[in-house]
Write a protein that holds these residues in place. Structure first.
Motif, short mmCIF file in Angstrom:
data_model
loop_
_atom_site.label_atom_id
_atom_site.label_comp_id
_atom_site.label_asym_id
_atom_site.label_seq_id
_atom_site.Cartn_x
_atom_site.Cartn_y
_atom_site.Cartn_z
N GLU A 1 39.08 -72.42 -21.87
CA GLU A 1 38.36 -72.25 -23.13
C GLU A 1 37.24 -73.29 -23.24
O GLU A 1 36.12 -72.98 -23.67
CB GLU A 1 39.34 -72.42 -24.30
CG GLU A 1 38.72 -72.29 -25.66
CD GLU A 1 39.72 -72.53 -26.79
OE1 GLU A 1 39.25 -72.69 -27.93
OE2 GLU A 1 40.94 -72.56 -26.53
N ALA A 2 37.51 -74.54 -22.85
CA ALA A 2 36.50 -75.60 -22.89
C ALA A 2 35.35 -75.27 -21.94
O ALA A 2 34.18 -75.45 -22.29
CB ALA A 2 37.12 -76.95 -22.53
N ALA B 1 26.00 -74.67 -19.06
CA ALA B 1 26.68 -75.11 -17.84
C ALA B 1 26.90 -73.93 -16.90
O ALA B 1 27.06 -72.78 -17.33
CB ALA B 1 28.03 -75.75 -18.18
N GLU B 2 26.92 -74.24 -15.63
CA GLU B 2 27.17 -73.24 -14.59
C GLU B 2 28.47 -73.60 -13.88
O GLU B 2 28.64 -74.73 -13.43
CB GLU B 2 26.01 -73.26 -13.59
CG GLU B 2 26.20 -72.33 -12.41
CD GLU B 2 25.10 -72.49 -11.37
OE1 GLU B 2 25.25 -71.88 -10.31
OE2 GLU B 2 24.12 -73.22 -11.61
N VAL B 3 29.39 -72.65 -13.79
CA VAL B 3 30.66 -72.90 -13.12
C VAL B 3 30.42 -72.89 -11.61
O VAL B 3 29.97 -71.89 -11.04
CB VAL B 3 31.73 -71.85 -13.50
CG1 VAL B 3 33.01 -72.08 -12.72
CG2 VAL B 3 31.99 -71.87 -15.00
N LYS C 1 28.31 -77.46 -13.54
CA LYS C 1 27.05 -78.19 -13.43
C LYS C 1 26.33 -78.09 -14.77
O LYS C 1 26.16 -77.00 -15.31
CB LYS C 1 26.20 -77.59 -12.31
CG LYS C 1 24.94 -78.37 -12.02
CD LYS C 1 24.23 -77.81 -10.81
CE LYS C 1 22.98 -78.62 -10.51
NZ LYS C 1 22.23 -78.06 -9.39
N VAL C 2 25.95 -79.23 -15.29
CA VAL C 2 25.19 -79.31 -16.53
C VAL C 2 23.89 -80.01 -16.18
O VAL C 2 23.88 -81.21 -15.90
CB VAL C 2 25.95 -80.10 -17.62
CG1 VAL C 2 25.12 -80.16 -18.90
CG2 VAL C 2 27.32 -79.49 -17.88
N GLU D 1 28.28 -72.04 -22.80
CA GLU D 1 27.38 -71.62 -23.88
C GLU D 1 26.64 -72.82 -24.49
O GLU D 1 25.42 -72.81 -24.63
CB GLU D 1 28.17 -70.89 -24.97
CG GLU D 1 28.75 -69.57 -24.52
CD GLU D 1 27.68 -68.57 -24.10
OE1 GLU D 1 26.65 -68.46 -24.80
OE2 GLU D 1 27.88 -67.91 -23.07
N ALA D 2 27.38 -73.85 -24.87
CA ALA D 2 26.79 -74.97 -25.60
C ALA D 2 25.83 -75.79 -24.76
O ALA D 2 24.81 -76.27 -25.27
CB ALA D 2 27.90 -75.87 -26.15
#
Length: 141
Positions: free
Chosen positions: A17-18, A28-30, A61-62, A24-25
């Motif tokens: 969930e995080a 970020a890319e998984v 990745k952010v 979205e917030a």
């Protein structure tokens, strides 16, 4: 040889969930995500049903940086304050051992530095200041 310092967020069953929230917030890319159920079977320690969908490890990745995530194992202690650890990631097992040995002085070993299925040298310690560190060595073993 590289050394990276990566914030590692330990959740209590809601890491997925995080991750979705941060996608979205923070845009970020998984990069990687694996549940305990997707890990290798160990007949000596059968996996409880309630653990199978929990995140064993994920990297997102952010921007130019990374965040890592995992869930606690069911029944493992989790409290606000210990959910953020620092992951020291290196490509050199000797450097990992040096970091591990230095950080454990007057601290507490929470997992001995050892070969695992995901790292040639992985361990975790709480240093003498109460900071939680994971030592992760990149590469195949």
């Amino acid at each position: 040889m590289t050394v990276r310092v990566i914030p590692y967020l330990v959740m209590d069953g809601n890491a997925n969930e995080a991750i979705e929230f941060y996608k979205e917030a923070l845009e970020a890319e998984v990069m990687y995500k694996q549940t305990f159920g997707e890990g290798p079977d160990n007949p000596e320690y059968p996996l409880p049903e309630e653990a199978k969908n929990r995140i064993m490890h994920a990297t997102v990745k952010v921007g130019e940086n990374q965040l890592m995530f995992s869930d606690t194992f069911p029944g493992q202690n989790h409290q606000t304050g210990n959910q953020v650890t620092i992951c020291l990631s290196t490509s050199d097992p000797e450097k990992s051992k040096k970091f591990y040995d230095a950080l454990k002085q007057d601290g507490e070993v929470t997992m001995p530095l050892q070969e695992t299925f995901f790292s040639p040298a992985y361990g975790s310690v709480i240093d003498k200041f109460g900071v939680h560190f994971q030592i992760y060595t990149e590469g195949q073993h």
